[in-house]
Design a protein around this motif. Structure first.
Motif, PDB file in Angstrom:
ATOM      1  N   VAL A 181      -2.973   3.752   7.909  1.00  0.00           N
ATOM      2  CA  VAL A 181      -2.679   4.337   6.598  1.00  0.00           C
ATOM      3  C   VAL A 181      -3.211   5.764   6.548  1.00  0.00           C
ATOM      4  O   VAL A 181      -4.366   6.021   6.932  1.00  0.00           O
ATOM      5  CB  VAL A 181      -3.312   3.493   5.475  1.00  0.00           C
ATOM      6  CG1 VAL A 181      -3.055   4.148   4.122  1.00  0.00           C
ATOM      7  CG2 VAL A 181      -2.754   2.077   5.500  1.00  0.00           C
ATOM      8  N   ASN A 182      -2.380   6.657   6.066  1.00  0.00           N
ATOM      9  CA  ASN A 182      -2.795   8.035   5.796  1.00  0.00           C
ATOM     10  C   ASN A 182      -2.324   8.378   4.383  1.00  0.00           C
ATOM     11  O   ASN A 182      -1.118   8.466   4.112  1.00  0.00           O
ATOM     12  CB  ASN A 182      -2.182   9.000   6.809  1.00  0.00           C
ATOM     13  CG  ASN A 182      -2.796   8.849   8.175  1.00  0.00           C
ATOM     14  OD1 ASN A 182      -3.987   9.084   8.362  1.00  0.00           O
ATOM     15  ND2 ASN A 182      -1.986   8.429   9.141  1.00  0.00           N
ATOM     16  N   HIS A 183      -3.285   8.538   3.476  1.00  0.00           N
ATOM     17  CA  HIS A 183      -2.945   8.732   2.066  1.00  0.00           C
ATOM     18  C   HIS A 183      -3.832   9.851   1.522  1.00  0.00           C
ATOM     19  O   HIS A 183      -5.004   9.645   1.185  1.00  0.00           O
ATOM     20  CB  HIS A 183      -3.181   7.431   1.304  1.00  0.00           C
ATOM     21  CG  HIS A 183      -2.708   7.489  -0.125  1.00  0.00           C
ATOM     22  ND1 HIS A 183      -3.389   8.141  -1.119  1.00  0.00           N
ATOM     23  CD2 HIS A 183      -1.601   6.956  -0.712  1.00  0.00           C
ATOM     24  CE1 HIS A 183      -2.752   8.004  -2.256  1.00  0.00           C
ATOM     25  NE2 HIS A 183      -1.652   7.276  -2.040  1.00  0.00           N
ATOM     26  N   GLY A 184      -3.272  11.052   1.483  1.00  0.00           N
ATOM     27  CA  GLY A 184      -4.074  12.168   0.993  1.00  0.00           C
ATOM     28  C   GLY A 184      -5.278  12.408   1.889  1.00  0.00           C
ATOM     29  O   GLY A 184      -5.159  12.621   3.099  1.00  0.00           O
ATOM     30  N   ASP A 232      -5.784   9.659  -4.862  1.00  0.00           N
ATOM     31  CA  ASP A 232      -6.687   9.033  -3.902  1.00  0.00           C
ATOM     32  C   ASP A 232      -7.586   7.988  -4.546  1.00  0.00           C
ATOM     33  O   ASP A 232      -7.778   6.884  -4.000  1.00  0.00           O
ATOM     34  CB  ASP A 232      -7.557  10.096  -3.207  1.00  0.00           C
ATOM     35  CG  ASP A 232      -6.781  10.823  -2.118  1.00  0.00           C
ATOM     36  OD1 ASP A 232      -5.627  10.416  -1.849  1.00  0.00           O
ATOM     37  OD2 ASP A 232      -7.329  11.790  -1.555  1.00  0.00           O
ATOM     38  N   PHE A 266      -5.640   4.969  -5.475  1.00  0.00           N
ATOM     39  CA  PHE A 266      -5.248   4.273  -4.248  1.00  0.00           C
ATOM     40  C   PHE A 266      -6.414   3.452  -3.694  1.00  0.00           C
ATOM     41  O   PHE A 266      -6.259   2.297  -3.291  1.00  0.00           O
ATOM     42  CB  PHE A 266      -4.769   5.289  -3.202  1.00  0.00           C
ATOM     43  CG  PHE A 266      -4.508   4.696  -1.868  1.00  0.00           C
ATOM     44  CD1 PHE A 266      -5.433   4.804  -0.833  1.00  0.00           C
ATOM     45  CD2 PHE A 266      -3.332   3.994  -1.630  1.00  0.00           C
ATOM     46  CE1 PHE A 266      -5.187   4.238   0.405  1.00  0.00           C
ATOM     47  CE2 PHE A 266      -3.083   3.435  -0.398  1.00  0.00           C
ATOM     48  CZ  PHE A 266      -4.016   3.560   0.624  1.00  0.00           C
ATOM     49  N   SER A 299      -7.815   7.834   5.053  1.00  0.00           N
ATOM     50  CA  SER A 299      -7.147   7.217   6.199  1.00  0.00           C
ATOM     51  C   SER A 299      -7.787   5.857   6.455  1.00  0.00           C
ATOM     52  O   SER A 299      -8.930   5.591   6.049  1.00  0.00           O
ATOM     53  CB  SER A 299      -7.263   8.096   7.448  1.00  0.00           C
ATOM     54  OG  SER A 299      -6.509   9.275   7.285  1.00  0.00           O
ATOM     55  N   SER A 318      -0.346   4.221  -5.887  1.00  0.00           N
ATOM     56  CA  SER A 318      -0.412   5.541  -6.539  1.00  0.00           C
ATOM     57  C   SER A 318      -0.744   6.627  -5.525  1.00  0.00           C
ATOM     58  O   SER A 318      -1.452   6.411  -4.544  1.00  0.00           O
ATOM     59  CB  SER A 318      -1.473   5.513  -7.642  1.00  0.00           C
ATOM     60  OG  SER A 318      -1.685   6.810  -8.152  1.00  0.00           O
ATOM     61  N   GLU A 319      -0.251   7.830  -5.775  1.00  0.00           N
ATOM     62  CA  GLU A 319      -0.523   8.952  -4.894  1.00  0.00           C
ATOM     63  C   GLU A 319      -1.936   9.498  -5.095  1.00  0.00           C
ATOM     64  O   GLU A 319      -2.470  10.199  -4.233  1.00  0.00           O
ATOM     65  CB  GLU A 319       0.491  10.064  -5.138  1.00  0.00           C
ATOM     66  CG  GLU A 319       1.910   9.668  -4.743  1.00  0.00           C
ATOM     67  CD  GLU A 319       2.903  10.798  -4.953  1.00  0.00           C
ATOM     68  OE1 GLU A 319       4.085  10.599  -4.671  1.00  0.00           O
ATOM     69  OE2 GLU A 319       2.466  11.886  -5.394  1.00  0.00           O
ATOM     70  N   LEU A 363       0.829  -1.212   0.000  1.00  0.00           N
ATOM     71  CA  LEU A 363       0.000   0.000   0.000  1.00  0.00           C
ATOM     72  C   LEU A 363       0.862   1.260   0.000  1.00  0.00           C
ATOM     73  O   LEU A 363       0.486   2.292  -0.559  1.00  0.00           O
ATOM     74  CB  LEU A 363      -0.923   0.000   1.215  1.00  0.00           C
ATOM     75  CG  LEU A 363      -2.037  -1.059   1.227  1.00  0.00           C
ATOM     76  CD1 LEU A 363      -2.898  -0.929   2.466  1.00  0.00           C
ATOM     77  CD2 LEU A 363      -2.895  -0.961  -0.032  1.00  0.00           C
ATOM     78  N   ASP A 364       2.034   1.189   0.623  1.00  0.00           N
ATOM     79  CA  ASP A 364       2.943   2.342   0.609  1.00  0.00           C
ATOM     80  C   ASP A 364       3.415   2.661  -0.803  1.00  0.00           C
ATOM     81  O   ASP A 364       3.753   3.813  -1.124  1.00  0.00           O
ATOM     82  CB  ASP A 364       4.147   2.070   1.507  1.00  0.00           C
ATOM     83  CG  ASP A 364       3.779   2.111   2.975  1.00  0.00           C
ATOM     84  OD1 ASP A 364       4.553   1.560   3.793  1.00  0.00           O
ATOM     85  OD2 ASP A 364       2.728   2.688   3.309  1.00  0.00           O
TER      86      ASP A 364
END
Length: 524
Positions: A160-163, A92, A95, A166, A89-90, A85-86
């Protein structure tokens, strides 16, 4: 006349002496017989108690090893998922699509009953749930509090925190422990012991006792009662309250020996039974085993009858031979007891030293062999090769073909390894489908060759099976780790850990291969 009187006196004196000797002998023999019966019974009971305790302690060790192995496996799964997951893609939306695909694929493959994932993703701004595949978190108002509540339940988890997205995902400890419980229960049901012994498990619900204080989880003698509730007010035919006595002993010391009356295995006969029970606290399981002790009484009665028969013969014979015959009789009884005790000890030792399923050495014997090998190496003798063998995807074999085929695979594996190695080499069943080999005098340059030869032999095994009227062939694959002792090893488990690490390297780099963990200070 005087000679006649002297003869009469002498004969009378001899008769009186013989009478008192006979009386003293009979009385003393009766007293010694009671002491002998008590000592014999105590000795045999002590041997049986040792066997019962060792059996349960070995099972506890196996459960701990199984849990450690499963915990490590599922922690690795969570770690790998976090890495994937890291790297996503950036964006959202991309992802979210990526994580849904990954988790949906696992859930669909495993099925909801076997799914080990707990997953929750939400929108940081709206606090709306974005992804909850099993609908475990419906009507959530405080997502942050739910996340905090989940963490203590996880064996391993990732946040997870992605853009603007979360989430938290992981595997709950309860899922893995439930899996271990099923594995252990099935193992217990398959185990066979001499003297109609078996292991059973009761799960405590209420440590205070009372009605429905526990559930019978495993009971090979009464399988139809598994899942039923137990009560501390239950009694046996003599009015004993075994469940109450057991619970009180568990609450006090965590383990106990006690006796009660229970029906024999595959029989309606009820007899007194000596039992050892111990609490596996993490599962709230009371794990127990026992043996009926009427055989002890029969043995003591038989030996006592033989002793009394000898006494009657001795009294009827010449009084001058009484002491000699008594000594011979006592020696014979002691000799018989020694033979019986030696036989029991040999049988118990074999049960402890040899794995019943595969005929490889047991883990208990293996620990001794590893300690001996390590001590020999530390005294300056040659360094033996230590190999860890682990069957690849063995669980799939059990799931697809059943445990009978799985047991056959384990037996064939050990048979095949023994066909390759020397008689001086030692093969140990370390636990489940994991084995350890000790190879004395095997140089470093030959160790990988021998390991590869073993692997080739295992790969050549073909076990025909039939599933749903379709013929199939089971092939076996194995990951092997090889190492040696190091002068820095404080205990043999240090080398076992390196062999285990090498074996896991084989699994992680493709399985069905040999990996070598080198150390710098080997003695060639």
């Amino acid at each position: 006349m005087r000679v006649s009187k002297l003869r009469i006196f002498s004969i009378g004196l001899i008769i009186v002496i013989c009478f008192f000797i006979s009386y003293f002998y009979i009385v003393s023999h009766s007293a010694l017989g009671k002491i002998y019966q008590e000592e014999t019974r105590d000795t045999i009971e002590d041997i049986k108690k040792t066997f019962l305790k060792d059996t349960i302690d070995n099972l506890f060790t196996e459960i701990d090893i199984e849990r450690e192995s499963e915990y490590r496996k599922y922690k690795d799964i969570v770690e790998q998922r976090g890495i994937s997951l890291d790297l996503a893609s950036e964006d959202d939306q991309e992802f979210i699509m990526f994580l849904k695909n990954r988790f949906d694929m696992d859930i669909n493959t495993l099925g909801k009953g076997n799914n080990y994932w707990t997953v929750l993703f939400w929108d940081n701004q709206s606090k709306e749930i974005i992804y909850d595949p099993l609908n475990e978190f419906e009507n959530i108002n405080e997502i942050d509090s739910v996340s905090r509540k989940l963490k203590p339940e996880f064996l391993s988890y990732k946040e997870v925190n992605h853009g603007n997205v979360s989430g938290i995902f992981g595997i709950k400890t309860s899922f893995v422990d439930d899996k271990i419980k099923l594995i252990t229960a099935e193992k217990i049901r398959r185990q066979k012991f001499d003297n109609d012994a078996y292991i059973w498990v009761n799960e405590i619900i209420n440590y205070e006792g009372g009605d429905n204080y526990a559930i019978r989880r495993v009971h090979p003698n009464l399988p139809e009662t598994e899942g039923s509730f137990l009560s501390t007010s239950a009694t046996d035919i003599k009015g004993n309250m075994p469940y109450l006595e057991e619970l009180e002993g568990i609450n006090k010391d965590g383990e106990l020996f006690f006796t009660y009356f229970f029906k024999k295995l595959n029989s309606d006969e009820v007899a007194e039974k000596i039992t050892y029970a111990k609490l596996y606290k993490d599962f709230d399981w009371i794990i127990a085993t026992g043996v009926h002790i009427d055989e002890i009484d029969r043995y003591v009665e038989n030996t006592d009858s033989e002793s009394k028969a000898e006494s009657r013969k001795i009294v009827m014979q010449l009084m001058g031979l009484i002491l000699i015959i008594v000594a011979a009789g006592i020696s014979l009884v002691i000799h018989i007891e020694g033979i019986y005790s030696n036989k029991i000890n040999k049988n118990l030792k074999r049960e402890a030293d040899i794995d019943a399923l595969t005929n490889a050495f047991s883990r208990r014997r293996g620990v001794e062999e590893l300690s001996n090998a390590h001590r020999s190496y530390m005294r300056g003798n040659k360094n033996p090769a230590i190999m860890m063998f682990d069957l690849d995807r063995f669980k799939l074999i059990n799931d697809n073909y059943g445990h009978d085929v799985g047991d056959m695979v384990l037996r064939r594996t050990v048979q095949s390894i023994n066909e390759v190695v020397r008689s001086s080499d030692i093969i140990i069943r370390w636990g489940g489908d994991e084995f350890i080999g000790i190879f004395y005098g095997l140089k470093k340059e030959n160790a990988i060759k021998i390991a590869q030869k073993i692997l080739d032999t295992i790969n050549a095994i073909e076990i025909p099976v039939k599933t749903s009227d379709v013929d199939d062939i089971v092939k076996i694959e194995m990951s092997i780790g090889v190492t040696y002792f190091s002068k820095s090893d404080r205990q043999p488990s240090d080398a076992v850990k390196r062999a285990d690490d090498a074996m896991y390297e084989s699994k992680e780099t493709g399985r069905n291969k040999v990996s070598f963990f080198d150390v710098e200070d080997l003695n060639e």
